[in-house]
Scaffold this motif. Structure first.
Motif, mmCIF file in Angstrom:
data_model
loop_
_atom_site.group_PDB
_atom_site.id
_atom_site.type_symbol
_atom_site.label_atom_id
_atom_site.label_comp_id
_atom_site.label_asym_id
_atom_site.label_seq_id
_atom_site.Cartn_x
_atom_site.Cartn_y
_atom_site.Cartn_z
ATOM 1 N N PHE A 63 0.823 -1.217 0.000
ATOM 2 C CA PHE A 63 0.000 0.000 0.000
ATOM 3 C C PHE A 63 0.852 1.260 0.000
ATOM 4 C CE2 PHE A 63 -3.603 -2.734 1.241
ATOM 5 C CZ PHE A 63 -4.479 -2.328 0.247
ATOM 6 N N LEU A 64 2.003 1.183 0.670
ATOM 7 C CA LEU A 64 2.896 2.354 0.614
ATOM 8 C C LEU A 64 3.368 2.579 -0.813
ATOM 9 C CD1 LEU A 64 5.007 1.937 3.879
ATOM 10 C CD2 LEU A 64 3.171 3.574 3.412
ATOM 11 N N MET A 65 3.666 1.442 -1.485
ATOM 12 C CA MET A 65 4.095 1.533 -2.890
ATOM 13 C C MET A 65 2.967 2.135 -3.734
ATOM 14 S SD MET A 65 3.611 -0.087 -6.023
ATOM 15 C CE MET A 65 2.944 -1.718 -5.704
ATOM 16 N N LEU A 66 1.729 1.683 -3.441
ATOM 17 C CA LEU A 66 0.589 2.166 -4.211
ATOM 18 C C LEU A 66 0.394 3.673 -4.004
ATOM 19 C CD1 LEU A 66 -1.821 1.281 -5.994
ATOM 20 C CD2 LEU A 66 -3.170 1.141 -3.901
ATOM 21 N N TRP A 77 0.635 6.391 -6.939
ATOM 22 C CA TRP A 77 -0.466 7.308 -7.271
ATOM 23 C C TRP A 77 -0.031 8.766 -7.129
ATOM 24 C CZ3 TRP A 77 -5.396 4.863 -4.570
ATOM 25 C CH2 TRP A 77 -5.787 3.723 -5.293
ATOM 26 N N SER A 78 0.694 9.035 -6.041
ATOM 27 C CA SER A 78 1.164 10.419 -5.854
ATOM 28 C C SER A 78 2.081 10.852 -6.983
ATOM 29 C CB SER A 78 1.940 10.544 -4.548
ATOM 30 O OG SER A 78 1.060 10.488 -3.489
ATOM 31 N N SER A 79 2.921 9.893 -7.423
ATOM 32 C CA SER A 79 3.880 10.257 -8.478
ATOM 33 C C SER A 79 3.155 10.579 -9.787
ATOM 34 C CB SER A 79 4.901 9.147 -8.686
ATOM 35 O OG SER A 79 4.283 8.077 -9.368
ATOM 36 N N VAL A 80 1.886 10.164 -9.904
ATOM 37 C CA VAL A 80 1.111 10.513 -11.091
ATOM 38 C C VAL A 80 0.315 11.799 -10.831
ATOM 39 C CG1 VAL A 80 -0.758 9.792 -12.623
ATOM 40 C CG2 VAL A 80 0.925 8.116 -11.842
ATOM 41 N N VAL A 81 -0.389 11.826 -9.713
ATOM 42 C CA VAL A 81 -1.343 12.921 -9.477
ATOM 43 C C VAL A 81 -0.633 14.237 -9.172
ATOM 44 C CG1 VAL A 81 -3.200 13.730 -7.993
ATOM 45 C CG2 VAL A 81 -3.155 11.385 -8.744
ATOM 46 N N ASP A 82 0.390 14.190 -8.329
ATOM 47 C CA ASP A 82 1.020 15.451 -7.925
ATOM 48 C C ASP A 82 1.650 16.206 -9.101
ATOM 49 O OD1 ASP A 82 0.089 15.047 -5.420
ATOM 50 O OD2 ASP A 82 1.975 14.362 -4.559
ATOM 51 N N PRO A 83 2.421 15.521 -9.969
ATOM 52 C CA PRO A 83 2.943 16.273 -11.121
ATOM 53 C C PRO A 83 1.829 16.768 -12.051
ATOM 54 C CG PRO A 83 4.119 14.209 -10.863
ATOM 55 C CD PRO A 83 2.951 14.168 -9.936
ATOM 56 N N ARG A 84 0.733 15.970 -12.145
ATOM 57 C CA ARG A 84 -0.386 16.428 -12.972
ATOM 58 C C ARG A 84 -0.983 17.707 -12.389
ATOM 59 N NH1 ARG A 84 -4.438 12.764 -16.110
ATOM 60 N NH2 ARG A 84 -3.008 11.416 -17.201
ATOM 61 N N ILE A 85 -1.172 17.712 -11.079
ATOM 62 C CA ILE A 85 -1.734 18.903 -10.432
ATOM 63 C C ILE A 85 -0.802 20.095 -10.648
ATOM 64 C CG2 ILE A 85 -2.175 19.941 -8.163
ATOM 65 C CD1 ILE A 85 -3.452 17.300 -7.332
ATOM 66 N N GLN A 86 0.474 19.827 -10.457
ATOM 67 C CA GLN A 86 1.458 20.898 -10.612
ATOM 68 C C GLN A 86 1.421 21.476 -12.029
ATOM 69 O OE1 GLN A 86 3.113 22.373 -8.334
ATOM 70 N NE2 GLN A 86 4.082 23.728 -9.825
ATOM 71 N N GLY A 144 -0.740 8.629 -16.725
ATOM 72 C CA GLY A 144 -1.999 8.151 -16.148
ATOM 73 C C GLY A 144 -2.059 6.636 -16.047
ATOM 74 N N GLY A 145 -1.350 5.925 -16.951
ATOM 75 C CA GLY A 145 -1.379 4.455 -16.983
ATOM 76 C C GLY A 145 -0.747 3.801 -15.770
ATOM 77 N N LEU A 146 0.108 4.566 -15.071
ATOM 78 C CA LEU A 146 0.788 3.987 -13.909
ATOM 79 C C LEU A 146 -0.195 3.655 -12.781
ATOM 80 C CD1 LEU A 146 3.575 3.254 -12.830
ATOM 81 C CD2 LEU A 146 3.816 5.595 -12.003
ATOM 82 N N VAL A 147 -1.278 4.413 -12.724
ATOM 83 C CA VAL A 147 -2.254 4.205 -11.634
ATOM 84 C C VAL A 147 -2.876 2.810 -11.711
ATOM 85 C CG1 VAL A 147 -4.497 4.986 -10.741
ATOM 86 C CG2 VAL A 147 -2.689 6.636 -11.183
ATOM 87 N N PRO A 148 -3.446 2.399 -12.861
ATOM 88 C CA PRO A 148 -4.022 1.049 -12.900
ATOM 89 C C PRO A 148 -2.972 -0.046 -12.761
ATOM 90 C CG PRO A 148 -4.182 2.096 -15.057
ATOM 91 C CD PRO A 148 -3.729 3.146 -14.096
ATOM 92 N N VAL A 149 -1.762 0.190 -13.299
ATOM 93 C CA VAL A 149 -0.716 -0.835 -13.197
ATOM 94 C C VAL A 149 -0.379 -1.085 -11.722
ATOM 95 C CG1 VAL A 149 1.721 -1.326 -13.677
ATOM 96 C CG2 VAL A 149 0.256 -0.426 -15.485
ATOM 97 N N ALA A 150 -0.131 0.000 -10.990
ATOM 98 C CA ALA A 150 0.200 -0.136 -9.566
ATOM 99 C C ALA A 150 -0.959 -0.793 -8.823
ATOM 100 C CB ALA A 150 0.504 1.240 -8.980
ATOM 101 N N SER A 151 -2.174 -0.411 -9.207
ATOM 102 C CA SER A 151 -3.347 -0.973 -8.528
ATOM 103 C C SER A 151 -3.447 -2.475 -8.784
ATOM 104 C CB SER A 151 -4.620 -0.282 -9.022
ATOM 105 O OG SER A 151 -4.502 1.095 -8.856
ATOM 106 N N VAL A 152 -3.180 -2.892 -10.033
ATOM 107 C CA VAL A 152 -3.266 -4.315 -10.374
ATOM 108 C C VAL A 152 -2.254 -5.105 -9.545
ATOM 109 C CG1 VAL A 152 -2.758 -5.983 -12.214
ATOM 110 C CG2 VAL A 152 -4.246 -4.024 -12.669
ATOM 111 N N VAL A 153 -1.030 -4.570 -9.409
ATOM 112 C CA VAL A 153 0.001 -5.250 -8.620
ATOM 113 C C VAL A 153 -0.494 -5.442 -7.184
ATOM 114 C CG1 VAL A 153 2.318 -4.991 -7.630
ATOM 115 C CG2 VAL A 153 1.915 -4.451 -10.053
ATOM 116 N N VAL A 154 -1.057 -4.398 -6.614
ATOM 117 C CA VAL A 154 -1.524 -4.477 -5.222
ATOM 118 C C VAL A 154 -2.693 -5.454 -5.111
ATOM 119 C CG1 VAL A 154 -2.600 -3.141 -3.359
ATOM 120 C CG2 VAL A 154 -0.652 -2.222 -4.595
ATOM 121 N N VAL A 155 -3.597 -5.409 -6.074
ATOM 122 C CA VAL A 155 -4.746 -6.326 -6.034
ATOM 123 C C VAL A 155 -4.257 -7.773 -6.121
ATOM 124 C CG1 VAL A 155 -6.770 -7.093 -7.337
ATOM 125 C CG2 VAL A 155 -6.439 -4.672 -6.862
ATOM 126 N N LEU A 156 -3.237 -8.039 -6.950
ATOM 127 C CA LEU A 156 -2.685 -9.399 -7.061
ATOM 128 C C LEU A 156 -2.087 -9.830 -5.725
ATOM 129 C CD1 LEU A 156 -1.066 -9.342 -10.627
ATOM 130 C CD2 LEU A 156 -3.137 -10.559 -9.886
#
Lengths: 371, 489
Positions: free
Chosen positions: B83-86, B90-99, B243-255
């Protein structure tokens, strides 16, 4: 002869008139949204059953509470600004202050933008009014009529007076001269005579002009500072031979007395305009849009011009007047109503002073009148 | 069978050479069998040794033995790490997008709008100066308009410098423009002063001013607009990146959660662990929400582009072509020659005669006019924008009527005379077009700003979920595992 410049100097009278107009406007406001409550200067539209207001009502079905009780820009501002600042509605959907007051109200965020989407006749607004630095594109105001101040003289009593220099120095005119009680016009013309840039007025220059006017009043060269009704009466009965005057008044006067002439002074004339603005929070925007569209139809604007004979800010009025025939066709050739490029190049609009500076100058000028 | 025998008979096999089986011990075929058994024993011993080492190392972590509760604790640690990785991903995607989105809203979109207003204002200064010149003493309004346009250009350049921020390329471009505006203003004032003094060489001075604008100032402004647009494209791309990193990270965590769930199900003989299931659902829901948010953000930014920055770019191009018409007419009239280009350029703006119906069609958003302006006014939405677009058409049409009256003149003297006498009227009509087009630019800029703000608001609102969701999911996952661990204690 009465014009919209017939200012009621008595505050009590002004307040009473304002209260009366507010009452009738509020009654209209309560009766639904398809109503327009318009506060305008007096004698500033063609009235009667076939006048512009009546024709508009018949044409659009919008009921108009037309209140020709705007007597003074500052009085109007003092009356409405506190409510507008507090976010309260005032009893009018449309006001018609002079441009500098509209500028002040816009700067203080007391106005709503025009309903541009519904204003197809905004395209008929004459171009100079689109280029105002304080409202580029005319998004907050639609000019109503243009007022030009210059010099009028009675040809039967004196020779031509072509400049402010002549008006204020010619010995044969001593004691037979008056100036207008509208500070921006009188002081503006004096500034032009001194070679100052009135589009960017320096307060010191304006104060020097006011001081010079004080001297001229003291010496008796300028007999009086007169309001609109007084100066016309004095010009008509010969008390005044030459004076600072508004073109629209003189055009009307010339019907009865062709010896009265109006000139754009060689140093330049002062141009100002009254403009329709929407106070913040107005509910009847759609009715306002219908009214503005109606007034900005060249044929309707031509009817107003024909009646009150001020310069119209609406493109196409000259052609519409020409087509209307009779006196309309004659008016369409009037150089005072449709000045050519050379005359327009000599017309200037007051600018460059802050609200506080302007208030101070108005106070100084008012002191001259009271003195 | 063999292994068991080797295991059980080890002791007797060593004693055989002493007794009756001595013969067997000396058997050359039997000797390798003993060696193999010893080697196997040694291997086994090594393996046990290794296991003992591993257990010694992990014993502090898992307690006194490597049993199921301790395995669950290790899995819990794994879940926390996942979850920390997740959260990090997610932050590494959202924060630069917000910025990047904030940069778009606060800097780049206003910068591009300012650059376009600057273009328009510089052109207006040029057109007003030549008109003032053509109309002589009657051109005081034009002269004033020229001075106003110069003042506006200077203040727009200052605003552009502020918006350029730390971008050295843009800052130096603006500094150059500022300097050139000063120089152009000086040349223009000198020309008008010479004209007022009746100097016959004032025409040359005007030519110098106008030429300076065309050769130096306009190209600098155009280059600045281009640079600002490039920066806009970069910021836009950053605002939509990864944006694609979000589902990839999520899939890893779900697995990982599925694997842990499977183990927990096996040891607890219960198919579902409520904590782990809830954690998984939160991850999936947040991911789906994130994808919707990204998609909505992209739609907002697309609208900002399609209804804001791109129509504004097309409108600027039309405005530049229109300026060329006016410039060609004025300079030809000043030089006493026929304008070679103006009528040709005129058709660039709208490539056919404007019909009365066009104005209505533009108001309805159904315009089918060609040319640069026609294209710029095509497909606009918003009733106010379409109303102003319609007014722009009307004002352009008025200008074209005036221009066409003289463009048909084949005689140079007639042309020059007519353009000179109509200079003020033409310039005023042209100003009507440019001011209205500027109003449209304002609306486009406001639209771009609104849409970019909306995109940013979406991201910022959803970011709170994206920060909270992994934490909540982690707590739920640990709670689920804790219940199983508790059963063993």
């Amino acid at each position: 002869m009465a014009t919209r410049r017939d200012m009621l100097r008595s505050f009590g009278l002004a307040a009473a008139a304002a209260a009366a107009s507010a009452c009738s406007a509020e009654q209209v406001a309560d009766s639904g949204v398809d109503r327009l409550r318009f506060l305008n200067w007096n004698d500033y539209i063609d009235e009667g059953p076939d006048g512009t207001v009546a024709r508009f009502e018949r044409s659009t079905g919008v009921k108009v509470a037309y209140a020709p009780e705007l007597n003074d820009n500052v009085e109007m501002y003092n009356r409405f600004a506190p409510d507008l600042r507090a976010g309260k509605r005032i009893p009018y959907d449309l006001l018609c202050p002079t441009f500098w007051m509209a500028e002040r109200m816009l700067a203080e965020d007391l106005l709503d933008p025009l309903p541009i989407a519904e204003l197809q006749n905004h395209a008929n607004l004459d171009v100079p009014f689109l280029q105002l630095p304080w409202d580029r594109g005319a998004r907050y105001q639609m000019p109503y009529q243009v007022v030009v101040a210059g010099i009028a003289y009675n040809e039967a009593l004196t020779g031509p007076v072509n400049s402010m220099g002549e008006l204020l120095t010619r010995s044969d005119l001593a004691g037979k001269v008056s100036v207008l009680s509208e500070m921006l016009d009188t002081v503006g013309l004096m500034l032009l005579a001194e070679g100052s840039d009135v589009t960017n007025v320096l307060v010191d220059d304006a104060q020097r002009s006011i001081a010079r006017l004080r001297d001229l009043l003291a010496s008796g060269h300028v007999a009086a500072i007169r309001d609109s009704e007084d100066y016309l009466a004095a010009l008509r009965d010969g008390t005044v031979h030459a004076c600072v005057a508004w073109a629209g008044d003189i055009i009307q006067m010339q019907r009865d007395d062709p010896s009265i002439k109006f000139v754009f002074p060689t140093e330049g004339a002062m141009r100002s305009f009254d403009t329709m603005v929407i106070p913040k929070g107005t509910p009847n925007r759609s009715a306002v849009a219908k009214w503005m569209n109606y007034l900005y139809d060249p044929s309707n604007a031509a009817r107003v011009t024909r009646s009150i004979q001020y310069i119209s800010p609406v493109l196409g009025v000259q052609v519409a007047l020409e087509r209307s025939g009779a006196d309309g066709a004659e008016l369409s050739n009037s150089p005072l109503l449709f000045p050519d490029a050379a005359a327009r190049a000599r017309m200037f609009t007051w600018g460059g002073t802050t609200a506080d500076e302007l208030d101070a100058l108005l106070d100084d000028f008012a002191a001259l009148q009271e003195g | 069978m063999t292994a068991v025998e080797i295991g059980t008979e080890t002791a007797t096999a060593v004693e055989r050479p002493i007794g009756a089986a001595a013969e067997t011990a000396a058997d050359p075929v039997s000797q390798p069998t003993v060696v193999t058994r010893q080697a196997a024993r040694e291997r086994r011993e090594r393996k046990h040794q290794q296991r003992r080492v591993v257990r010694r190392v992990f014993r502090p972590l898992v307690g006194s033995g490597w049993n199921t509760p301790r395995r669950l604790i290790v899995f819990a640690a794994g879940v926390v790490a996942a979850f920390l990785m997740l959260g990090g991903a997610w932050s590494s995607v959202v924060d630069p997008r917000i910025q990047a989105n904030r940069e778009l809203r606060d800097r780049t979109v206003p910068l591009v709008a300012t650059a376009e207003w600057l273009t328009s204002s510089v052109s207006e200064a040029d057109s007003a100066l030549t008109a003032a010149f053509l109309s002589g003493t009657a051109g005081r309004e034009e002269l004033q308009r020229y001075l106003d346009a110069i003042d506006r250009s200077a203040s727009l350049a200052s605003e552009a410098a502020r918006l350029a921020g730390n971008d050295t390329e843009l800052r130096s471009a603006v500094a150059e423009i500022n300097e050139q505006i000063g120089r152009f203003s000086g040349l223009g004032r000198a020309a008008t002063a010479r004209q007022a003094a009746g100097d016959p060489k004032s025409i040359d001075a005007l030519g110098e001013a106008s030429s300076y604008l065309r050769r130096r100032l306009s190209p600098s402004v155009n280059a600045f607009v281009k640079a600002a647009r490039q920066r806009l494209a970069l910021d836009r791309s950053d605002a939509l990146s990864a944006g694609g990193l979000v589902p990839v990270a999520s899939v890893v965590v779900v697995l990982i959660l599925l694997a842990v769930s499977a183990y927990v199900a096996r040891v607890s003989r219960r198919i579902l662990n409520p904590g782990l299931v809830a954690a998984g659902l939160i991850v999936v829901a947040t991911t789906v929400g994130a994808m919707f948010t990204f998609s909505a953000q992209e739609r907002d930014l697309n609208r900002a582009r399609d209804q804001g920055t791109e129509p504004s770019e097309r409108l600027s191009a039309a405005g530049t072509a229109a300026d060329d018409v006016q410039y060609a007419r004025n300079t030809s009239a000043i030089a006493g020659s026929l304008p070679d280009e103006s009528t040709g350029v005129l058709s660039k703006v709208i490539d056919r005669e404007i019909l009365p119906n066009d104005e209505l069609l533009v108001r309805r958003g159904e315009s089918r006019m060609g040319g640069l302006l026609g294209t710029a006014l095509d497909g606009l939405d918003g009733s106010e924008t379409r109303a102003v677009a319609s007014e722009t058409v009307r004002r352009w049409s008025r200008y074209v009527v005036l221009v066409s009256a003289t463009s048909r003149l084949a005689d140079t003297d007639q042309f020059t005379e007519r353009v000179r006498s109509n200079a003020v009227q033409e310039t005023v009509a042209f100003a009507g077009f440019t001011v209205t087009a500027d109003s449209l630019l304002d609306l486009h800029a406001a639209r771009a700003q609104t849409e970019t703000s909306s995109a940013l608001d979406r991201l910022e609102s959803y970011r709170q979920f994206m920060v909270a969701a992994p934490l909540i999911a982690m707590v739920l996952g640990l709670w689920g595992l804790q219940r199983r661990i508790g059963e063993y204690r």
